[in-house]
Design a protein around this motif. Structure first.
Motif, mmCIF file in Angstrom:
data_model
loop_
_atom_site.group_PDB
_atom_site.id
_atom_site.type_symbol
_atom_site.label_atom_id
_atom_site.label_comp_id
_atom_site.label_asym_id
_atom_site.label_seq_id
_atom_site.Cartn_x
_atom_site.Cartn_y
_atom_site.Cartn_z
ATOM 1 N N LEU A 8 67.567 -16.366 -5.546
ATOM 2 C CA LEU A 8 67.383 -15.094 -6.564
ATOM 3 C C LEU A 8 67.537 -13.926 -5.623
ATOM 4 O O LEU A 8 67.353 -13.717 -4.498
ATOM 5 C CB LEU A 8 65.807 -15.215 -6.938
ATOM 6 N N CYS A 10 66.611 -9.634 -5.584
ATOM 7 C CA CYS A 10 65.606 -8.730 -6.100
ATOM 8 C C CYS A 10 65.984 -7.512 -5.416
ATOM 9 O O CYS A 10 66.736 -7.371 -4.486
ATOM 10 C CB CYS A 10 64.229 -9.101 -5.843
ATOM 11 N N SER A 11 65.294 -6.346 -6.208
ATOM 12 C CA SER A 11 65.438 -4.937 -5.397
ATOM 13 C C SER A 11 64.455 -4.825 -4.488
ATOM 14 O O SER A 11 63.570 -5.543 -4.153
ATOM 15 C CB SER A 11 64.972 -3.797 -6.723
ATOM 16 N N GLY A 14 61.071 -5.301 -4.986
ATOM 17 C CA GLY A 14 60.627 -6.584 -5.534
ATOM 18 C C GLY A 14 60.521 -7.069 -7.078
ATOM 19 O O GLY A 14 60.010 -7.921 -7.519
ATOM 20 N N PHE A 15 61.803 -6.238 -7.569
ATOM 21 C CA PHE A 15 61.929 -6.745 -9.046
ATOM 22 C C PHE A 15 63.078 -7.689 -9.147
ATOM 23 O O PHE A 15 64.064 -7.471 -8.722
ATOM 24 C CB PHE A 15 62.066 -5.604 -10.005
ATOM 25 N N ILE A 16 63.100 -8.772 -9.870
ATOM 26 C CA ILE A 16 64.385 -9.470 -10.147
ATOM 27 C C ILE A 16 65.075 -8.947 -11.374
ATOM 28 O O ILE A 16 66.574 -9.458 -11.761
ATOM 29 C CB ILE A 16 63.960 -11.060 -10.330
ATOM 30 N N GLY A 113 62.169 -15.818 -13.163
ATOM 31 C CA GLY A 113 61.060 -15.490 -12.820
ATOM 32 C C GLY A 113 59.731 -16.460 -13.158
ATOM 33 O O GLY A 113 59.111 -16.604 -12.000
ATOM 34 N N VAL A 130 66.108 -15.559 -1.030
ATOM 35 C CA VAL A 130 65.847 -14.346 -1.725
ATOM 36 C C VAL A 130 66.758 -13.386 -1.163
ATOM 37 O O VAL A 130 66.803 -13.362 0.304
ATOM 38 C CB VAL A 130 64.396 -13.597 -1.337
ATOM 39 N N ARG A 132 67.430 -9.334 -0.974
ATOM 40 C CA ARG A 132 66.606 -8.264 -1.370
ATOM 41 C C ARG A 132 68.009 -7.152 -1.131
ATOM 42 O O ARG A 132 68.376 -6.990 0.091
ATOM 43 C CB ARG A 132 65.551 -8.071 -0.341
ATOM 44 N N LEU A 143 59.269 -10.362 -8.619
ATOM 45 C CA LEU A 143 60.103 -11.605 -8.148
ATOM 46 C C LEU A 143 58.750 -12.688 -8.113
ATOM 47 O O LEU A 143 59.062 -13.608 -8.192
ATOM 48 C CB LEU A 143 60.441 -11.450 -6.446
#
Length: 176
Positions: A8, A10-11, A14-16, A113, A130, A132, A143
């Protein structure tokens, strides 16, 4: 027995995905290691939201790999293909696991998610990669969500990409 593995992005916060599922802020970054990861899995296990997004945005993205959708709102069973990929819907994790095991799937790519969060909470996610990326989006789909208990992850590897993203691979404890 099928094992589940996630990859994954993510920002930094912490957002996917954005609040409406936006990914434009993420897709400008290279997917370091994605092709090797993709070649290591036998099937996709994704949630309804990811399925809807990818079906509409990039139906050929999974290159013919079987797609198993975890959804309580779609009818269970075989669905029309998404690109060249066969699609089957499962109402819950036990039926998903049983179908993957019966099909001889050794490694499944867990995507989406809520699906990743559900597999993690159930102790079924073997590892997670992950990436980031250095972008703050402020809100969106997180996430990680609530877990019944803390999960101790073991860092396996971590790299920094040329675009300033940090990619880390974590091994997770799973049920026997």
């Amino acid at each position: 027995m099928t094992t589940f593995h996630a990859f994954l992005g993510c920002s930094l916060d912490g957002f996917i995905a954005g609040p409406a599922g936006e990914l434009d802020w993420l897709t400008v970054f290279e997917n370091t290691g994605y092709d090797a990861f993709f070649e290591s899995v036998d099937a996709m296990a994704m949630g309804r939201s990811s399925y809807d997004t990818m079906r509409d945005m990039a139906p050929d993205y999974y290159r013919g790999m079987p797609i198993h959708v975890l959804s309580a709102t779609l009818p269970a069973g075989v669905q029309p293909n998404m690109g060249d990929s066969a699609v089957t819907v499962h109402p819950d994790i036990p039926s998903l696991r049983a179908a993957l095991t019966k099909a001889g799937v050794k490694r499944a790519y867990a995507d989406g998610g809520r699906t990743v969060q559900s597999l993690l909470a159930a102790g079924l996610l073997s590892d997670i990669t992950v990436t980031r990326v250095p972008v703050l989006i402020g809100s969106g789909i997180p996430l990680f969500g609530l877990l019944p208990n803390p999960v101790q992850a073991e860092l396996v590897a971590s790299i920094t990409t040329s675009q300033g993203a940090v990619q880390s691979v974590y091994r997770l404890p799973t049920e026997s």
